[in-house]
Design a protein around this motif. Structure first.
Motif, mmCIF file in Angstrom:
data_model
loop_
_atom_site.group_PDB
_atom_site.id
_atom_site.type_symbol
_atom_site.label_atom_id
_atom_site.label_comp_id
_atom_site.label_asym_id
_atom_site.label_seq_id
_atom_site.Cartn_x
_atom_site.Cartn_y
_atom_site.Cartn_z
ATOM 1 N N LEU A 132 82.367 85.194 51.815
ATOM 2 C CA LEU A 132 81.429 84.626 52.644
ATOM 3 C C LEU A 132 80.105 84.442 52.047
ATOM 4 N N SER A 133 79.844 85.597 50.864
ATOM 5 C CA SER A 133 78.577 85.530 50.015
ATOM 6 C C SER A 133 78.637 84.043 49.210
ATOM 7 N N THR A 134 79.693 83.829 48.485
ATOM 8 C CA THR A 134 79.915 82.845 47.711
ATOM 9 C C THR A 134 80.082 81.564 48.363
ATOM 10 N N VAL A 135 80.621 81.510 49.400
ATOM 11 C CA VAL A 135 80.462 80.009 50.450
ATOM 12 C C VAL A 135 78.975 79.813 50.611
ATOM 13 N N THR A 136 78.370 81.034 51.137
ATOM 14 C CA THR A 136 76.968 80.483 51.755
ATOM 15 C C THR A 136 76.123 80.247 50.582
ATOM 16 N N ILE A 137 76.442 80.551 49.273
ATOM 17 C CA ILE A 137 75.640 80.233 48.060
ATOM 18 C C ILE A 137 76.046 79.082 47.832
ATOM 19 N N LEU A 138 77.221 78.536 47.755
ATOM 20 C CA LEU A 138 77.752 77.021 47.612
ATOM 21 C C LEU A 138 76.971 76.117 48.460
ATOM 22 N N ARG A 139 76.994 76.472 49.644
ATOM 23 C CA ARG A 139 76.323 75.653 50.824
ATOM 24 C C ARG A 139 74.883 75.645 50.397
ATOM 25 N N ALA A 140 74.337 76.681 50.210
ATOM 26 C CA ALA A 140 72.896 76.678 50.091
ATOM 27 C C ALA A 140 72.682 75.864 48.602
ATOM 28 N N SER A 141 73.404 75.889 47.677
ATOM 29 C CA SER A 141 73.155 75.079 46.559
ATOM 30 C C SER A 141 73.229 73.636 46.649
ATOM 31 N N GLU A 142 74.195 73.137 47.503
ATOM 32 C CA GLU A 142 74.155 71.698 47.691
ATOM 33 C C GLU A 142 73.209 71.491 48.672
ATOM 34 N N VAL A 143 72.475 72.207 49.516
ATOM 35 C CA VAL A 143 71.259 72.014 50.463
ATOM 36 C C VAL A 143 70.359 71.757 49.460
ATOM 37 N N MET A 195 65.009 71.231 36.939
ATOM 38 C CA MET A 195 65.381 71.825 38.255
ATOM 39 C C MET A 195 67.124 71.941 38.343
ATOM 40 N N GLU A 196 67.538 70.849 37.814
ATOM 41 C CA GLU A 196 69.398 70.708 37.995
ATOM 42 C C GLU A 196 70.131 71.767 37.141
ATOM 43 N N ILE A 197 69.712 72.156 35.839
ATOM 44 C CA ILE A 197 70.338 72.908 35.070
ATOM 45 C C ILE A 197 70.482 74.306 35.633
ATOM 46 N N PRO A 198 69.451 74.900 35.869
ATOM 47 C CA PRO A 198 70.091 76.259 36.916
ATOM 48 C C PRO A 198 70.682 76.136 37.902
ATOM 49 N N LEU A 199 70.677 74.979 38.494
ATOM 50 C CA LEU A 199 71.419 75.039 39.869
ATOM 51 C C LEU A 199 72.872 74.765 39.426
ATOM 52 N N LEU A 200 73.030 73.880 38.560
ATOM 53 C CA LEU A 200 74.605 73.729 38.047
ATOM 54 C C LEU A 200 75.286 74.784 37.667
ATOM 55 N N GLN A 201 74.383 75.871 36.953
ATOM 56 C CA GLN A 201 74.609 77.039 36.320
ATOM 57 C C GLN A 201 75.364 78.135 37.464
ATOM 58 N N VAL A 202 74.540 77.971 38.650
ATOM 59 C CA VAL A 202 74.661 79.013 39.810
ATOM 60 C C VAL A 202 75.883 78.348 40.393
ATOM 61 N N VAL A 203 76.115 77.023 40.496
ATOM 62 C CA VAL A 203 77.273 76.516 41.308
ATOM 63 C C VAL A 203 78.606 76.850 40.419
ATOM 64 N N ARG A 204 78.409 76.541 39.238
ATOM 65 C CA ARG A 204 79.824 76.900 38.071
ATOM 66 C C ARG A 204 80.203 78.342 38.608
ATOM 67 N N VAL A 205 79.092 79.086 38.290
ATOM 68 C CA VAL A 205 79.677 80.635 38.309
ATOM 69 C C VAL A 205 80.060 81.317 39.621
ATOM 70 N N VAL A 206 79.348 80.631 40.721
ATOM 71 C CA VAL A 206 80.035 80.996 42.194
ATOM 72 C C VAL A 206 81.295 80.578 42.486
ATOM 73 N N LYS A 207 81.654 79.112 42.036
ATOM 74 C CA LYS A 207 82.953 78.498 42.218
ATOM 75 C C LYS A 207 83.931 79.237 41.789
ATOM 76 N N MET A 208 83.520 79.745 40.301
ATOM 77 C CA MET A 208 84.612 80.722 39.357
ATOM 78 C C MET A 208 84.779 82.030 40.374
ATOM 79 N N MET A 209 83.728 82.561 41.152
ATOM 80 C CA MET A 209 83.688 83.893 41.705
ATOM 81 C C MET A 209 84.665 83.780 43.049
ATOM 82 N N LEU A 210 84.470 82.459 43.486
ATOM 83 C CA LEU A 210 85.052 82.031 44.823
ATOM 84 C C LEU A 210 86.637 82.179 44.411
ATOM 85 N N GLY A 211 86.983 81.341 43.385
ATOM 86 C CA GLY A 211 88.347 81.014 43.163
ATOM 87 C C GLY A 211 89.040 82.389 42.875
#
Length: 404
Positions: free
Chosen positions: A33-44, A260-276
């Protein structure tokens, strides 16, 4: 006794196993739930950042005497990824019936002129956008015949918002404009006596390109600034612009988007790994757990088979057992997931992204639906794998193993 009654009796009888399964599911669902929420929030946030980045192409002339033409401007406007083109134009004029400010004693013609700088949008480019000068009264020019004048020039001539100012070009053509705003720089008095009138801040007036074009001998623009809809396609747009303006320099200005994009991509990369990792580990752990329990329940299953219970009936019993625990853990995960979000926000340094977006992270209906769907799939997969040996074994063999 039907499968539902047997399922609840089993959970009540084997409280320890039910509690273990509950904790495994709770941890898994909290992470999902937490990782999916962050991924959706990251896309928004990414979509919001695309709109705020103001990525652009700066087009400069190779030769000072060659101005950009109106045809070139119109061609750029028609490009697919172009949101807007900010034209920059300039003209030097003579004042009519008003005074300009100068401290120089030069008799040069430039000491008798003022300068009009024109932008399609003063808020996006130029000294107003850079913070060098500030609007103190009124508004930016919105129409062709509107201008913004310096506060010192307005005081000398006792101008107010809405008054009309008249100019004369080199050829003697007269024009007029209405004052829509008044600005100040803060360094007017620090310029000294050396600058000629045309180069002084007080004598610089800002207006619209259409107004300046009418006063030029040949309509043309000093610079063109191209804003894009999608900064991710900036390179492609740069190539398209270069094909149109072959003899001019086309430079990218997307530092803000990159920042702006660099920290966002880093967050997405880490969260995707955590979700997987959460999904894979949960499948493995739950499957292993259920497989061990199914092996221990072989005798119980054989008894049910001997009593005439079908494999479907037994499968439904185990499904109900697991999903009863899953339902309870999902309700608790909605609370623990929000708490985990607070921890992940700090761990992932979401503030570095939040500086560019006003979005808050919290679980929405989409995230909860994804949690329920993913949890259901994981549980069904784990149950199927753990029950596969039993489902594939013939009833006679199950009874024979019990007797042995």
């Amino acid at each position: 006794m039907n499968f539902a009654e047997r399922a609840f009796r089993y959970l009540f009888r084997k409280k320890g196993k039910a509690i273990i399964l509950f904790w495994v599911l709770l941890i898994t669902e909290t992470m999902i739930l937490s990782t999916v929420t962050i991924l959706r929030a990251s896309e928004v946030a990414r979509i919001e950042l695309l709109g705020k980045s103001k990525a652009k192409l700066l087009i400069e002339r190779e030769k000072a005497e060659e101005l950009f033409t109106d045809d070139e401007y119109k061609k750029l406007e028609k490009l697919e990824n172009v949101k807007a083109v900010n034209r920059v134009a300039e003209v030097q004029l003579y004042p009519m019936d008003f005074k300009i400010i100068t401290k120089s004693e030069s008799v040069d013609a430039d000491n008798q002129k003022l300068r009009i700088m024109a932008y399609d949008s003063l808020e996006d480019d130029g000294p107003f956008a850079d913070g060098q000068i500030h609007l103190t009264k009124g508004k930016y020019p919105r129409k062709e015949g509107e201008i913004v004048v310096n506060q010192f020039l307005a005081e000398v001539n006792q101008w107010e918002i809405g008054e009309t100012v008249c100019f004369k070009s080199h050829s003697g053509e007269q024009s007029q404009a209405s004052i829509s705003g008044i600005y100040i720089s803060g360094i007017e008095e620090k310029q000294g006596k050396e600058p000629l009138a045309v180069n002084r801040i007080e004598n610089t007036i800002y207006g619209k390109p259409e107004f300046v074009c009418h006063l030029q001998e040949t309509c043309g623009y000093e610079n063109l600034i191209v804003y894009v809809d999608n900064p991710e396609q900036l390179n492609r747009t740069q190539l398209e612009v270069t094909r149109i303006l072959k003899n001019h320099r086309v430079m990218k200005a997307d530092n803000l988007f990159q920042k702006m994009e660099i920290p966002l991509l880093q967050v997405v990369r880490v969260v995707k790994m955590m979700l997987g990792l959460s999904v894979v580990s949960s499948v493995l752990v739950i499957t292993l757990l259920l497989s061990m329990w199914m092996r221990a329940r072989k005798k119980e299953i054989a008894i049910y088979v001997s009593l005439g219970k079908t494999k479907v009936d037994l499968f439904m019993q185990i499904i109900l057992e697991c999903f009863s625990v899953f339902g309870f853990s999902t309700i608790i995960a909605l609370y623990t997931g929000d708490k985990m979000l607070i921890v992940l926000e700090k761990f992932l340094d979401w503030k570095s992204i939040g500086a560019f977006t006003s979005m808050q992270i919290y679980a929405q209906n989409k995230d909860i639906c994804y949690l329920i769907l993913s949890g259901t799939i994981i549980l069904l997969l784990s149950i199927s794998i753990s029950l596969f040996p039993i489902l594939c074994t013939k009833p006679k063999k199950i009874l024979a193993e019990m007797e042995g």
